[in-house]
Scaffold this motif. Structure first.
Motif, PDB file in Angstrom:
ATOM      1  N   TYR A 215      -2.475  26.261  -0.294  1.00  0.00           N
ATOM      2  CA  TYR A 215      -2.385  25.070  -1.133  1.00  0.00           C
ATOM      3  C   TYR A 215      -1.386  24.039  -0.588  1.00  0.00           C
ATOM      4  O   TYR A 215      -1.709  22.872  -0.434  1.00  0.00           O
ATOM      5  N   ALA A 216      -0.164  24.498  -0.291  1.00  0.00           N
ATOM      6  CA  ALA A 216       0.901  23.543   0.029  1.00  0.00           C
ATOM      7  C   ALA A 216       1.187  23.409   1.511  1.00  0.00           C
ATOM      8  O   ALA A 216       1.711  22.397   1.950  1.00  0.00           O
TER       9      ALA A 216
ATOM     10  N   HIS B 236       4.575  31.047  -5.309  1.00  0.00           N
ATOM     11  CA  HIS B 236       3.747  30.337  -6.286  1.00  0.00           C
ATOM     12  C   HIS B 236       3.800  28.844  -6.024  1.00  0.00           C
ATOM     13  O   HIS B 236       4.541  28.386  -5.145  1.00  0.00           O
ATOM     14  N   GLU B 237       3.049  28.091  -6.823  1.00  0.00           N
ATOM     15  CA  GLU B 237       3.116  26.623  -6.737  1.00  0.00           C
ATOM     16  C   GLU B 237       3.407  26.025  -8.102  1.00  0.00           C
ATOM     17  O   GLU B 237       2.860  24.988  -8.458  1.00  0.00           O
TER      18      GLU B 237
ATOM     19  N   ARG C  95       8.837  29.086  -4.409  1.00  0.00           N
ATOM     20  CA  ARG C  95       7.702  28.194  -4.133  1.00  0.00           C
ATOM     21  C   ARG C  95       7.196  28.388  -2.718  1.00  0.00           C
ATOM     22  O   ARG C  95       7.996  28.497  -1.781  1.00  0.00           O
TER      23      ARG C  95
ATOM     24  N   ALA D 245       6.015  26.433  -0.525  1.00  0.00           N
ATOM     25  CA  ALA D 245       6.446  25.485   0.507  1.00  0.00           C
ATOM     26  C   ALA D 245       7.875  25.733   0.974  1.00  0.00           C
ATOM     27  O   ALA D 245       8.268  25.245   2.028  1.00  0.00           O
TER      28      ALA D 245
END
Ligand SMILES: Cc1cc2nc3c(=O)[nH]c(=O)nc-3n(C[C@H](O)[C@H](O)[C@H](O)COP(=O)(O)O)c2cc1C
Length: 169
Positions: A21-22, A126-127, A154, A156
């Motif tokens: 995702y990131a 997680h995001e 997170r 990222a």
């Protein structure tokens, strides 16, 4: 507090490389990065749970696959089952948050183990969901274990979080 760092420990984790995702396409999943920090910091052994049929490399397809599997409450086959945790006092359990919960392949593995008397230390990447529902899930799966406070990082920022992991340990 007892010295958790020096107890014999293992990290059981799930992590997915490919499209993220990131952070775009990655060779190593975010959760695996944290699992390796824990190994470096504590000498814990690593056990990676791998779905026999990997999720799609493409992010959007993967999230749909995981959602359907979760709605059906499936226990997907995994490449290798860890037969026992009898040799360990502390079990770190690491996962990416999937729709607020544990990825289903972790259920396949965790439900096969005897948790009596173990200390469980959850961590997630997680995001935005933090630990999500995961501590609650682990409290019901790991019967007879003490589930301690978890660490959530997170996606990222995992690659700059070794100090944070060290503080938590
Ligand atoms: C199927 C799927 C579901 C996800 N669901 C959530 C979620 O509910 N909450 C959240 O904060 N992040 C969610 N994410 C983002 C991941 O938890 C995050 O990118 C994580 O760091 C991926 O770890 P990994 O690289 O070790 O697989 C989801 C990702 C995937 C692929």
């Amino acid at each position: 507090m007892t010295d958790l760092k020096n107890k014999k420990s293992i990290v059981i984790y799930f992590s997915r490389a490919d499209e993220n995702y990131a952070v775009g396409y990655i060779d190593k999943g975010n959760t695996e990065v944290i699992a390796e920090y824990i190994r470096d910091l504590t000498g814990a052994e690593l056990f990676k749970v791998e779905r026999k049929k990997p999720y799609a490399k493409d992010y959007n397809t993967c999230i749909k696959e995981a959602q359907i599997e979760q709605e059906r409450n499936e226990r997907p086959e995994i490449v290798k089952v860890l037969p026992s945790i009898d040799d360990y006092e502390v079990v770190y359990i690491g996962v990416p948050v999937y729709w607020g919960d544990l990825p289903q392949p972790m259920l396949t593995q965790l439900e096969k183990l005897n948790w009596n008397g173990k200390i469980v230390r959850p961590f997630t990447t997680h995001e935005g969901s933090g630990l999500g529902n995961i501590p609650n899930q682990l409290k019901s799966i790991c019967k007879g274990a003490e589930v301690l406070n978890g660490l959530a990082i997170r996606g990222a920022s995992v690659r700059s979080s070794k100090d944070k992991v060290a503080d938590w340990i």
